[in-house]
Scaffold this motif. Sequence first.
Motif, PDB file in Angstrom:
ATOM      1  N   SER A   3      27.801  44.400  22.270  1.00 33.54           N
ATOM      2  CA  SER A   3      29.018  44.135  21.506  1.00 33.54           C
ATOM      3  C   SER A   3      30.075  43.494  22.399  1.00 33.54           C
ATOM      4  CB  SER A   3      29.567  45.434  20.928  1.00 33.54           C
ATOM      5  OG  SER A   3      30.042  46.278  21.978  1.00 33.54           O
ATOM      6  N   ARG A 111      27.151  51.314  14.566  1.00 31.15           N
ATOM      7  CA  ARG A 111      27.619  50.620  15.767  1.00 31.15           C
ATOM      8  C   ARG A 111      26.908  51.082  17.033  1.00 31.15           C
ATOM      9  NH1 ARG A 111      32.650  48.053  14.687  1.00 31.15           N
ATOM     10  NH2 ARG A 111      33.611  48.688  12.715  1.00 31.15           N
ATOM     11  N   THR A 156      33.204  38.804  11.146  1.00 28.99           N
ATOM     12  CA  THR A 156      32.261  38.726  12.262  1.00 28.99           C
ATOM     13  C   THR A 156      32.223  37.270  12.734  1.00 28.99           C
ATOM     14  OG1 THR A 156      30.518  38.600  10.597  1.00 28.99           O
ATOM     15  CG2 THR A 156      30.881  40.736  11.639  1.00 28.99           C
ATOM     16  N   TYR A 161      28.022  33.871  18.429  1.00 28.06           N
ATOM     17  CA  TYR A 161      27.387  34.838  19.327  1.00 28.06           C
ATOM     18  C   TYR A 161      26.517  34.121  20.361  1.00 28.06           C
ATOM     19  CZ  TYR A 161      28.892  38.295  15.879  1.00 28.06           C
ATOM     20  OH  TYR A 161      29.654  39.077  15.037  1.00 28.06           O
ATOM     21  N   ILE A 165      26.647  38.173  24.277  1.00 24.79           N
ATOM     22  CA  ILE A 165      27.371  38.947  23.260  1.00 24.79           C
ATOM     23  C   ILE A 165      26.739  38.671  21.903  1.00 24.79           C
ATOM     24  CG2 ILE A 165      29.568  39.377  22.107  1.00 24.79           C
ATOM     25  CD1 ILE A 165      30.988  38.459  24.636  1.00 24.79           C
ATOM     26  N   SER A 166      26.169  39.718  21.317  1.00 27.06           N
ATOM     27  CA  SER A 166      25.423  39.525  20.071  1.00 27.06           C
ATOM     28  C   SER A 166      26.017  40.258  18.876  1.00 27.06           C
ATOM     29  CB  SER A 166      23.968  39.965  20.269  1.00 27.06           C
ATOM     30  OG  SER A 166      23.917  41.291  20.777  1.00 27.06           O
ATOM     31  N   SER A 167      27.128  40.972  19.081  1.00 28.37           N
ATOM     32  CA  SER A 167      27.779  41.640  17.955  1.00 28.37           C
ATOM     33  C   SER A 167      29.259  41.822  18.263  1.00 28.37           C
ATOM     34  CB  SER A 167      27.127  42.996  17.666  1.00 28.37           C
ATOM     35  OG  SER A 167      27.387  43.921  18.714  1.00 28.37           O
ATOM     36  N   GLY A 168      29.998  42.173  17.227  1.00 28.54           N
ATOM     37  CA  GLY A 168      31.441  42.355  17.369  1.00 28.54           C
ATOM     38  C   GLY A 168      32.140  41.883  16.119  1.00 28.54           C
ATOM     39  N   ASP A 169      33.201  42.567  15.736  1.00 28.07           N
ATOM     40  CA  ASP A 169      33.943  42.177  14.540  1.00 28.07           C
ATOM     41  C   ASP A 169      35.438  42.304  14.788  1.00 28.07           C
ATOM     42  OD1 ASP A 169      34.491  45.155  13.031  1.00 28.07           O
ATOM     43  OD2 ASP A 169      32.743  45.039  14.331  1.00 28.07           O
ATOM     44  N   GLN A 195      39.389  41.428  25.302  1.00 28.50           N
ATOM     45  CA  GLN A 195      38.706  41.528  24.011  1.00 28.50           C
ATOM     46  C   GLN A 195      39.289  40.529  23.011  1.00 28.50           C
ATOM     47  OE1 GLN A 195      39.447  45.248  22.026  1.00 28.50           O
ATOM     48  NE2 GLN A 195      37.748  45.013  20.604  1.00 28.50           N
ATOM     49  N   TYR A 199      37.457  37.306  21.222  1.00 27.33           N
ATOM     50  CA  TYR A 199      37.450  37.103  19.765  1.00 27.33           C
ATOM     51  C   TYR A 199      37.896  35.686  19.416  1.00 27.33           C
ATOM     52  CZ  TYR A 199      36.932  42.129  18.670  1.00 27.33           C
ATOM     53  OH  TYR A 199      36.476  43.404  18.530  1.00 27.33           O
TER      54      TYR A 199
END
Length: 250
Positions: A3, A111, A156, A161, A165-169, A195, A199
């Motif tokens: 994440s 998560r 998302t 990605y 980094i393969s996830s995160g919202d 962070q 984003y």
Amino acid sequence: MVSVMGRVTKTKQPRGGYIKPKDFNVIELNDGIDLYGEENIHSTLIGLAVDYLTRFTMGTSLEKTFKISLRGASIVNESDYAEELLNGISGLDDNSIENACKLVGFDTAFRAGIAGYKPVHTIQPDCSTISNIRTMVERSRTFNDNYGPIVKDGFTFEGGYTQLISSGDGDFLTETTLWDFKVSKKDPTNKNTLQLLIYYLMGLHSIHENFQEIEKLGVFNPRLNKVYLLDINDIPSEIISEVSSKVIGY
């Protein structure tokens, strides 16, 4: 699956951070209300409850608002109970807030996986906790009146990605600002600011065209009732380049 926050935690930043928190302009929003000093459930649950209830009370459907909670409930075979909790949320009354606190407990299963999940039946916010959540949601709605309108929430980063980094919202976008909501008792750290920059950069690479209009990074903390803002143009180009390549992997 790594994440955004997982990547941030493992990243060794320059002294003071890629983006120093003190570089943000701080605006205090004073409503004259003091929160209760003690809360009896985990701060992560409180943060999620404030975040999701804010989205719901500003018009996002319950199903979309609590979509990660519902996915987590499915993983632990508690979909029926999750639907029962969802149907018990109608506003900011005590019962709705209590149901929201239990429902967001399922987020962990999605998560972090089943290993980190604890039964949500044990989550029982007391009167002080419920009151604080209500106040923070109301402050968030006032924030929206002053800094909104919110044009996108709970997004998302499809298309953005990488192998690192393969996830995160993300939390919220207004017309020209990317916002992160925090309910910490302290000001943002350099992990929080990194962070937010990640984003933004992932947003530029994603399918969401809204990010092309973003000019500022912002943090809103309804617990402290403070807004933190930074113009993206004030971030050195070498920082943008290094975070893009070394941290994200573009």
